[in-house]
Design an enzyme around this catalytic site. Structure first.
Site, PDB file in Angstrom:
ATOM      1  N   THR A   1     -34.395   6.714 -12.053  1.00 47.47           N
ATOM      2  CA  THR A   1     -34.264   5.636 -11.073  1.00 47.47           C
ATOM      3  C   THR A   1     -34.975   4.378 -11.607  1.00 47.47           C
ATOM      4  O   THR A   1     -35.813   4.469 -12.508  1.00 47.47           O
ATOM      5  CB  THR A   1     -34.853   6.065  -9.704  1.00 47.47           C
ATOM      6  N   GLY A   2     -34.589   3.228 -11.076  1.00 52.65           N
ATOM      7  CA  GLY A   2     -35.297   1.995 -11.411  1.00 52.65           C
ATOM      8  C   GLY A   2     -35.000   1.456 -12.800  1.00 52.65           C
ATOM      9  O   GLY A   2     -35.779   0.661 -13.336  1.00 52.65           O
TER      10      GLY A   2
ATOM     11  N   SER B   1     -33.289   9.481  -5.539  1.00 49.95           N
ATOM     12  CA  SER B   1     -33.048  10.424  -4.429  1.00 49.95           C
ATOM     13  C   SER B   1     -31.559  10.761  -4.334  1.00 49.95           C
ATOM     14  O   SER B   1     -31.180  11.773  -3.754  1.00 49.95           O
ATOM     15  CB  SER B   1     -33.545   9.821  -3.116  1.00 49.95           C
ATOM     16  N   GLU B   2     -30.709   9.880  -4.918  1.00 51.40           N
ATOM     17  CA  GLU B   2     -29.257  10.133  -4.881  1.00 51.40           C
ATOM     18  C   GLU B   2     -28.854  11.325  -5.760  1.00 51.40           C
ATOM     19  O   GLU B   2     -27.732  11.823  -5.648  1.00 51.40           O
ATOM     20  CB  GLU B   2     -28.482   8.882  -5.320  1.00 51.40           C
TER      21      GLU B   2
ATOM     22  N   HIS C   1     -20.976   2.079   0.769  1.00 50.18           N
ATOM     23  CA  HIS C   1     -21.941   2.391  -0.293  1.00 50.18           C
ATOM     24  C   HIS C   1     -21.324   2.314  -1.689  1.00 50.18           C
ATOM     25  O   HIS C   1     -21.788   1.527  -2.514  1.00 50.18           O
ATOM     26  CB  HIS C   1     -22.519   3.792   0.000  1.00 50.18           C
TER      27      HIS C   1
END
Ligand SMILES: [Zn+2]
Length: 225
Positions: free
Chosen positions: A47-48, A77-78, A160
């Site tokens: 992530t990030g 978290s996905e 989304h």
């Protein structure tokens, strides 16, 4: 196909990340990609980080329950959605989640894409359902998407983006590309006036083509009489 070599799995993820970024399918740090190994463990993106500029050391090796085996970066978290998809369908070896603009715009409508506008879409994807809205990274989002992974090749995520899966990361990536391309074509068709579908007869012929390619998922989109 599940990956036998970690190197191959990781290279496929890095390459898919570069392509998603270059095509504008992910902005900033959006999106996530994962690959499943023969032993059931999973390599996933961190992530990030921009998915266009990842290096091998950023990837994280996970157990099927999501616990970290190897890697110092945090996963999104996905990734829970990826894990749920792998749990649901043992044939899947790769999952790609992106926020490509046309597919994401279509996903705001919360409806399935169930019409046969082009040969390629009908063969490669079939029907693309829309998973109902749920907060990003929530167990509900994971559940909503995973319920389609046996019957279809990908789904929209309402308000989304989209997620696609396949035998490996490359197939999942190609389905993301085909999905985005399909929605762009659909928008162009709407601009031309009538959205003219393949005929039911043509669709029946294409079912034989799908069989030849070994594509058994996706269902049959609607054609014209
Ligand atoms: Zn997302």
């Amino acid at each position: 196909m599940r990956y036998g070599s970690a190197r191959e799995a990781k290279e496929s993820i890095l390459e898919a990340g570069r392509r998603l970024y270059q095509r504008g399918y992910v902005a900033a740090n959006d999106g996530n990609i994962s690959a499943r190994m023969k032993d059931g463990t999973i390599w996933a993106t961190p992530t990030g980080v921009s998915k266009g500029f990842m290096t091998e050391d950023m990837l994280v090796h996970l157990a099927p329950d999501g616990s970290v085996i190897e890697g110092t970066w945090k996963v999104s978290s996905e990734i829970a959605m990826h894990l749920a998809i792998y749990r649901e369908n043992s044939d899947i070896g790769g999952v790609v989640h992106a926020h490509s603009p046309a597919a994401t715009a279509f996903a705001t409508q919360g409806r399935d894409f169930d019409i046969a506008i082009s040969l390629e879409t009908a063969v490669q994807l079939g029907v693309i359902p829309c998973a109902p809205y749920a907060v990003t990274g929530s167990p509900m989002l994971a559940e909503n998407a995973a319920k389609y992974c046996k019957e279809y090749n990908g789904c929209f995520l309402e308000h989304h983006g989209a997620v696609t899966w396949g035998a490996d990361v490359t197939q999942a990536l190609f389905r993301t590309e085909c999905l985005e391309h399909t929605v762009i074509m659909y928008e162009h068709m709407r601009g031309l006036g009538e959205v003219r579908l393949l005929t039911e007869k043509q669709l029946t012929e294409l079912e034989a083509v799908r069989q030849k390619f070994g594509i058994t998922t996706g269902g049959r989109p609607k054609g014209r009489k």
